[in-house]
Design an enzyme around this catalytic site. Sequence first.
Site, PDB file in Angstrom:
ATOM      1  N   VAL A 197       0.836  -1.207   0.000  1.00  0.00           N
ATOM      2  CA  VAL A 197       0.000   0.000   0.000  1.00  0.00           C
ATOM      3  C   VAL A 197       0.869   1.254   0.000  1.00  0.00           C
ATOM      4  O   VAL A 197       0.617   2.211  -0.745  1.00  0.00           O
ATOM      5  CB  VAL A 197      -0.965  -0.003   1.207  1.00  0.00           C
ATOM      6  N   CYS A 198       1.908   1.248   0.815  1.00  0.00           N
ATOM      7  CA  CYS A 198       2.792   2.417   0.909  1.00  0.00           C
ATOM      8  C   CYS A 198       3.477   2.711  -0.425  1.00  0.00           C
ATOM      9  O   CYS A 198       3.656   3.878  -0.800  1.00  0.00           O
ATOM     10  CB  CYS A 198       3.843   2.194   1.992  1.00  0.00           C
ATOM     11  N   THR A 199       3.849   1.669  -1.141  1.00  0.00           N
ATOM     12  CA  THR A 199       4.507   1.862  -2.433  1.00  0.00           C
ATOM     13  C   THR A 199       3.580   2.575  -3.408  1.00  0.00           C
ATOM     14  O   THR A 199       4.003   3.484  -4.136  1.00  0.00           O
ATOM     15  CB  THR A 199       4.958   0.504  -2.999  1.00  0.00           C
TER      16      THR A 199
END
Length: 221
Positions: free
Chosen positions: A45-47
Amino acid sequence: MPGLRLGSIAPNFTAETTHGVLNFHEYLGDSWGILFSHPDDFTPVCTTELGEVARKAPEFEKRGVKIIGLSANDIASHDRWIKDINEVGNTSVNFPIIGDKDRKVSTEYDMLDALDPTNVDAKGIPFTVRDVFVIDPKKVIRLKISYPASTGRHFDEILRVIDSLQIGDKYRVTTPVNWQKGDKVIVHPSVQGEEAEKLFPGYETVKPYLRFTKDPSANAA
């Protein structure tokens, strides 16, 4: 000790980032700012999130907003991960990311996860949630949103709120539900009588407390 609220002064700090050691208030200068945290490097998700922020960098720049990210990883990890973000997102991350391994900044901004038992490091110490702080040129916190680690943010909504805050500060208006830039705005309740007619000629009165007018920023564009 009460936590940070809307209207609080954003605490200043000096931290290591992917752009070197930065003093937060000096970095912001007279600009608006976004401080946002992500739970962990090399996570799915962070990517996607940081790639989206990088792609939207011109939109933030148009609004005079400086961006700075944060997580509890070290700078070496950030530097390696940025290569993945750029590859996956077909973009280029040009904003600084804080390496808050000791959780000093994230503790001061109350970013650490108390909900998700899996959002922890190898020692069981919590990572951050997905916090967003929008800070105005006076270093006042104007927006504070916390998302759980499992949910990616919608950065178009954050841009929309910045538009609303900036137009409200400049023109003494508020924005209605689902407002988008260019839509009608609401005359602020503090503007009455002759002043309302002068500032917003031809405004539409739906109720004495609900008065619509054209987006004044559209004429200034």
